[in-house]
Design a protein around this motif. Structure first.
Motif, PDB file in Angstrom:
ATOM      1  N   TYR A 268       0.852  -1.186   0.000  1.00 62.74           N
ATOM      2  CA  TYR A 268       0.000   0.000   0.000  1.00 62.74           C
ATOM      3  C   TYR A 268       0.894   1.245   0.000  1.00 62.74           C
ATOM      4  O   TYR A 268       1.405   1.649   1.049  1.00 62.74           O
ATOM      5  CB  TYR A 268      -0.914  -0.012   1.229  1.00 62.74           C
ATOM      6  CG  TYR A 268      -1.737  -1.280   1.346  1.00 62.74           C
ATOM      7  CD1 TYR A 268      -2.971  -1.384   0.713  1.00 62.74           C
ATOM      8  CD2 TYR A 268      -1.256  -2.388   2.062  1.00 62.74           C
ATOM      9  CE1 TYR A 268      -3.723  -2.551   0.802  1.00 62.74           C
ATOM     10  CE2 TYR A 268      -2.000  -3.550   2.151  1.00 62.74           C
ATOM     11  CZ  TYR A 268      -3.236  -3.629   1.522  1.00 62.74           C
ATOM     12  OH  TYR A 268      -3.969  -4.790   1.606  1.00 62.74           O
ATOM     13  N   PRO A 269       1.108   1.851  -1.158  1.00 62.60           N
ATOM     14  CA  PRO A 269       1.953   3.053  -1.210  1.00 62.60           C
ATOM     15  C   PRO A 269       1.315   4.217  -0.468  1.00 62.60           C
ATOM     16  O   PRO A 269       0.086   4.390  -0.473  1.00 62.60           O
ATOM     17  CB  PRO A 269       2.062   3.338  -2.712  1.00 62.60           C
ATOM     18  CG  PRO A 269       0.899   2.647  -3.329  1.00 62.60           C
ATOM     19  CD  PRO A 269       0.621   1.451  -2.488  1.00 62.60           C
ATOM     20  N   ILE A 270       2.154   5.015   0.167  1.00 57.76           N
ATOM     21  CA  ILE A 270       1.709   6.139   0.992  1.00 57.76           C
ATOM     22  C   ILE A 270       1.887   7.441   0.220  1.00 57.76           C
ATOM     23  O   ILE A 270       2.887   7.621  -0.488  1.00 57.76           O
ATOM     24  CB  ILE A 270       2.490   6.165   2.322  1.00 57.76           C
ATOM     25  CG1 ILE A 270       2.124   4.926   3.165  1.00 57.76           C
ATOM     26  CG2 ILE A 270       2.227   7.440   3.106  1.00 57.76           C
ATOM     27  CD1 ILE A 270       2.955   4.778   4.428  1.00 57.76           C
ATOM     28  N   TYR A 271       0.929   8.329   0.369  1.00 58.53           N
ATOM     29  CA  TYR A 271       1.034   9.641  -0.274  1.00 58.53           C
ATOM     30  C   TYR A 271       0.697  10.724   0.747  1.00 58.53           C
ATOM     31  O   TYR A 271       0.052  10.485   1.768  1.00 58.53           O
ATOM     32  CB  TYR A 271       0.106   9.744  -1.485  1.00 58.53           C
ATOM     33  CG  TYR A 271      -1.360   9.531  -1.193  1.00 58.53           C
ATOM     34  CD1 TYR A 271      -2.206  10.605  -0.929  1.00 58.53           C
ATOM     35  CD2 TYR A 271      -1.910   8.252  -1.181  1.00 58.53           C
ATOM     36  CE1 TYR A 271      -3.558  10.422  -0.655  1.00 58.53           C
ATOM     37  CE2 TYR A 271      -3.257   8.046  -0.911  1.00 58.53           C
ATOM     38  CZ  TYR A 271      -4.075   9.137  -0.649  1.00 58.53           C
ATOM     39  OH  TYR A 271      -5.408   8.944  -0.380  1.00 58.53           O
ATOM     40  N   TRP A 272       1.179  11.937   0.458  1.00 56.00           N
ATOM     41  CA  TRP A 272       0.969  13.092   1.327  1.00 56.00           C
ATOM     42  C   TRP A 272       0.188  14.168   0.578  1.00 56.00           C
ATOM     43  O   TRP A 272       0.147  14.187  -0.651  1.00 56.00           O
ATOM     44  CB  TRP A 272       2.310  13.688   1.772  1.00 56.00           C
ATOM     45  CG  TRP A 272       3.101  12.861   2.726  1.00 56.00           C
ATOM     46  CD1 TRP A 272       3.170  13.005   4.084  1.00 56.00           C
ATOM     47  CD2 TRP A 272       3.985  11.771   2.416  1.00 56.00           C
ATOM     48  NE1 TRP A 272       4.025  12.079   4.629  1.00 56.00           N
ATOM     49  CE2 TRP A 272       4.544  11.308   3.624  1.00 56.00           C
ATOM     50  CE3 TRP A 272       4.361  11.141   1.220  1.00 56.00           C
ATOM     51  CZ2 TRP A 272       5.448  10.253   3.679  1.00 56.00           C
ATOM     52  CZ3 TRP A 272       5.260  10.084   1.273  1.00 56.00           C
ATOM     53  CH2 TRP A 272       5.797   9.642   2.491  1.00 56.00           C
ATOM     54  N   TRP A 273      -0.412  15.069   1.338  1.00 51.23           N
ATOM     55  CA  TRP A 273      -0.998  16.264   0.748  1.00 51.23           C
ATOM     56  C   TRP A 273      -1.014  17.362   1.807  1.00 51.23           C
ATOM     57  O   TRP A 273      -0.832  17.107   2.996  1.00 51.23           O
ATOM     58  CB  TRP A 273      -2.419  15.988   0.231  1.00 51.23           C
ATOM     59  CG  TRP A 273      -3.463  15.802   1.285  1.00 51.23           C
ATOM     60  CD1 TRP A 273      -4.270  16.760   1.831  1.00 51.23           C
ATOM     61  CD2 TRP A 273      -3.805  14.573   1.945  1.00 51.23           C
ATOM     62  NE1 TRP A 273      -5.097  16.210   2.777  1.00 51.23           N
ATOM     63  CE2 TRP A 273      -4.839  14.866   2.866  1.00 51.23           C
ATOM     64  CE3 TRP A 273      -3.356  13.253   1.840  1.00 51.23           C
ATOM     65  CZ2 TRP A 273      -5.414  13.896   3.679  1.00 51.23           C
ATOM     66  CZ3 TRP A 273      -3.925  12.285   2.647  1.00 51.23           C
ATOM     67  CH2 TRP A 273      -4.936  12.609   3.556  1.00 51.23           C
ATOM     68  N   LEU A 274      -1.225  18.602   1.341  1.00 52.08           N
ATOM     69  CA  LEU A 274      -1.305  19.743   2.241  1.00 52.08           C
ATOM     70  C   LEU A 274      -2.762  20.070   2.505  1.00 52.08           C
ATOM     71  O   LEU A 274      -3.506  20.424   1.583  1.00 52.08           O
ATOM     72  CB  LEU A 274      -0.617  20.968   1.627  1.00 52.08           C
ATOM     73  CG  LEU A 274       0.875  21.116   1.905  1.00 52.08           C
ATOM     74  CD1 LEU A 274       1.402  22.351   1.210  1.00 52.08           C
ATOM     75  CD2 LEU A 274       1.153  21.184   3.388  1.00 52.08           C
ATOM     76  N   ALA A 275      -3.171  19.959   3.733  1.00 52.10           N
ATOM     77  CA  ALA A 275      -4.529  20.317   4.118  1.00 52.10           C
ATOM     78  C   ALA A 275      -4.533  21.757   4.614  1.00 52.10           C
ATOM     79  O   ALA A 275      -3.733  22.131   5.473  1.00 52.10           O
ATOM     80  CB  ALA A 275      -5.026  19.381   5.218  1.00 52.10           C
ATOM     81  N   THR A 276      -5.398  22.583   4.057  1.00 50.36           N
ATOM     82  CA  THR A 276      -5.483  23.989   4.446  1.00 50.36           C
ATOM     83  C   THR A 276      -6.916  24.315   4.858  1.00 50.36           C
ATOM     84  O   THR A 276      -7.851  23.583   4.559  1.00 50.36           O
ATOM     85  CB  THR A 276      -5.071  24.908   3.284  1.00 50.36           C
ATOM     86  OG1 THR A 276      -5.968  24.676   2.188  1.00 50.36           O
ATOM     87  CG2 THR A 276      -3.650  24.615   2.839  1.00 50.36           C
ATOM     88  N   THR A 277      -7.078  25.423   5.548  1.00 47.07           N
ATOM     89  CA  THR A 277      -8.388  25.868   6.010  1.00 47.07           C
ATOM     90  C   THR A 277      -8.782  27.140   5.279  1.00 47.07           C
ATOM     91  O   THR A 277      -8.004  28.106   5.252  1.00 47.07           O
ATOM     92  CB  THR A 277      -8.377  26.127   7.524  1.00 47.07           C
ATOM     93  OG1 THR A 277      -7.951  24.941   8.191  1.00 47.07           O
ATOM     94  CG2 THR A 277      -9.748  26.508   8.025  1.00 47.07           C
ATOM     95  N   ASP A 278      -9.976  27.143   4.672  1.00 47.87           N
ATOM     96  CA  ASP A 278     -10.426  28.341   3.971  1.00 47.87           C
ATOM     97  C   ASP A 278     -11.114  29.296   4.950  1.00 47.87           C
ATOM     98  O   ASP A 278     -11.140  29.067   6.164  1.00 47.87           O
ATOM     99  CB  ASP A 278     -11.348  27.976   2.805  1.00 47.87           C
ATOM    100  CG  ASP A 278     -12.615  27.255   3.266  1.00 47.87           C
ATOM    101  OD1 ASP A 278     -12.936  27.342   4.468  1.00 47.87           O
ATOM    102  OD2 ASP A 278     -13.269  26.620   2.423  1.00 47.87           O
TER     103      ASP A 278
END
Length: 660
Positions: free
Chosen positions: A54-64
């Protein structure tokens, strides 16, 4: 704690295996493959009973403005190995950087990016971070972890050693360790403070729901992490320390270091039949661009001798093996390994030094007096000075990015005539470079050096080029066209496998990370004995064991054997220590001198340990421990180990792998 189920999931590639549905699994079933590279981190989870990955990925979570969590729709499978330190942080003890990975990338004022689409997306974000012009971007720091162990010196009341990052900036080595620790902590559940931040780094695994993903990471049997063929004990110690501090596992014996070239081979041995190729068009095709397409082992026949080339940013490692039948009989003793301290970063330096700067009609004052390394050679001291000189100026960093951009653009234009130049205007100066000039001026010297290393390795293994039937080539530098042509000419009987990226600006999970995740299925390929006895552990054992009386080498070995040390496995190391060799990273060698600040070079510890030998050779293999010098070393090592997760009181017996 897993992300809230009310949040939408980011677009990600479809699972490479069926979704995992068993909720309750024992702790010994989950393994993490962690490819820590000089430029990026890549990770894959493996569930051993089924061999599913199961490859792992990242992302940037931001708040509007409404307080709703938002994030870019592009998953990142290679987390940038980058940190940003604010000006105020640089005056404080090493700690968690202000920004890491994708967050640090949003703060970087770069003019050119190989991953233009992702970078454009990141720059649309508005990070709520205390960033300023006087801060420091810490990149390409990982090789510095070879230099020593970060510690607080009671003599100078400062964190040592101090790295000469640029001609004007010193940085404690501890910042490098905290940066790596921070990147690894991105794999852990978010704290309440992080969940309330305006920007946060999040990760998930393809094919696993959030709950199962977090459960797997909390129950890891072991972490299999990449290293180079020529890794040092100090680097290995720092790597384990960062993993332990990040809380991925609790004990150092759960961390298994594996050469990247071996992991690349294992990825092919296992055969990623799960790796799927998706139809063009739609969101699924967009997402699939983030997956490295690895060949399927069943598509070709394994026979004869195999060569693996792992060509990354900091090094190029070679592996030669005559695969046994059955493959299950393969062990570490079957491998022939060799490393070259030259990779993509040195390649970019050479492009700037030997192809771009000579074109300048007027060189900026900041680029005057540069130390030019020898093209195609490791030339470590000059490359270190060149890196320090560039790091001290904004224009130096801009021109280095230009070298990276030209290399990437030329490599992505296969239909362009080799003599047709690619032109870029920077700072009102026009620079042009053709593929032919790149290959003849920089790539050819590199491949000539690699050819010499390969010839030496083949000679040691008793193999001739015609016997090599398979070549696995991985890493960013390994994908260049000149490498392919050299291999075809050098090894006419070989099938050449190279990693491919459908969209180079969205790199997928690395082949090495997949191979590391599969290591629990091939535990016999790990050199567990190499990790068991480090030079520093053996030095500590000598200090704990030996009386201040003359002893023969035979008696010394017998004393260590009484303490449970397998002296047959580490006899050569013990002999070197008795003859006065200082473990790498503890003394002031050439590599340390070029990287350490003048103040750190003059630290009284270095003078004290160099003042007299720890052992006096009385002849006829008889040695006596110098009592005063022994106390100097005990005090020094006590400072190094203070606050660490690895006390080095016992041999490092790997326990995180299943029995072969």
């Amino acid at each position: 704690m897993p992300p809230s189920p009310t949040l939408p999931e980011p677009i990600a590639p479809p699972p490479t295996t069926a979704p995992f549905v068993v909720p309750d699994v024992p702790a010994t079933d989950w393994y993490l493959g962690l490819d820590i590279g000089a430029t990026a981190l890549s990770a894959v989870l493996c569930y051993r009973p089924t061999g599913a990955v199961y490859p792992i990925y990242w992302w940037l979570a931001t708040t509007d403005t409404s307080g709703q969590r938002q994030w870019p729709p592009v998953p990142c499978f290679r987390l940038p190995n980058l940190a940003y330190l604010t000006a105020s942080q640089l005056t404080q003890p090493p700690q968690a950087p202000a920004a890491i990975g994708l967050m640090a990338q949003t703060t970087r004022q770069a003019i050119l990016y190989p991953d233009a689409e992702l970078s454009a997306l990141l720059h649309t974000l508005a990070p709520d971070l205390p960033l300023g012009e006087a801060g420091l971007h810490l990149d390409y720091y990982l090789p510095l972890l070879h230099l020593g162990w970060p510690y607080y010196s009671s003599q100078t009341l400062s964190w040592e050693p101090q790295i000469q990052w640029s001609d004007t900036q010193n940085v404690p080595l501890g910042w490098c360790l905290h940066t790596l620790q921070g990147l690894l902590q991105s794999l852990r559940p978010a704290s309440p403070l992080e969940r309330g931040a305006a920007m946060a780094l999040r990760c998930a695994a393809v094919g696993l729901d959030s709950s199962t993903f977090q459960t797997a990471l909390s129950q890891l049997a072991s972490v299999c992490v990449s290293c180079g063929v020529d890794q040092t004990d100090g680097y290995a110690y720092n790597l384990r320390e960062a993993i332990l501090a990040a809380g991925l596992v609790a004990q150092p014996d759960q961390i298994i270091l594996v050469e990247g070239a071996i992991a690349a081979l294992v990825s092919e041995l296992q055969g990623l039949q799960q790796t799927r190729r998706y139809p063009e068009g739609g969101k699924m095709a967009q997402a699939s661009a983030s997956v490295v397409e690895l060949s399927q082992a069943g598509a070709w026949t394994w026979e004869g001798v195999t060569l693996v080339i792992e060509a990354g940013a900091s090094h190029t490692d070679l592996l030669v093996v005559d695969l046994p039948d059955p493959i299950a009989a393969l062990t570490y003793e079957d491998f022939w390994l060799r490393g070259l301290a030259y990779g993509g970063h040195a390649l970019d330096q050479d492009i700037l030094c030997h192809l771009i700067l000579p074109q300048l009609s007027e060189r900026p004052p900041e680029l005057a007096g540069l130390v030019v390394p020898t093209v195609g050679e490791p030339d470590r001291v000059r490359r270190a000075r060149f890196q320090q000189q560039l790091a001290g100026t904004v224009i130096g960093q801009r021109w280095f990015q230009l070298a990276q951009q030209l290399k990437w653009q030329l490599g992505q234009a296969p239909d362009r005539p080799p003599d047709e130049p690619q032109t870029i205007v920077l700072d009102e100066q026009v620079i042009s470079l053709s593929l032919h000039a790149l290959e003849m001026g920089v790539l050819l010297p590199y491949l000539q050096g690699l050819n010499r290393e390969l010839n030496s390795l083949l000679s040691q293994a008793g193999v001739v080029p015609a016997q090599i039937r398979q070549v696995i080539c991985t890493g960013g530098t390994g994908a260049i066209g000149a490498m392919t042509r050299w291999l075809r000419q050098k090894l006419p009987n070989a099938t050449i496998l190279q990693d491919t990226q459908p969209k180079p600006n969205l790199p997928g999970c690395s082949r090495v990370a997949y191979g590391l995740a599969f290591i629990p299925l091939y535990p016999q390929v790990v050199a567990t004995g190499r990790q068991q006895y480090s030079d520093v552990f053996l030095l500590l054992e000598l200090l704990r064991t030996l009386p201040p009386d003359p002893l023969s080498q035979t008696d010394i070995l017998r004393q260590l054997a009484y303490r449970g040390i397998n002296t047959d496995a580490c006899r050569a190391q013990i002999e070197r220590l008795l003859r006065g060799q200082i473990p790498q990273g503890l003394g002031l060698g050439p590599d340390q001198q070029v990287w350490l600040s003048t103040r750190s070079q003059q630290h009284p510890r270095y003078a004290a340990i160099a003042a007299a030998p720890l052992f006096t050779d009385l002849g006829q293999e008889t040695y006596v421990l110098n009592s005063e010098q022994a106390q100097v070393w005990r005090d020094y090592l006590a400072q190094l180990l203070a606050g660490k997760h690895q006390p080095l009181t016992e041999p490092l017996v790997v326990s995180g792998l299943p029995s072969p």
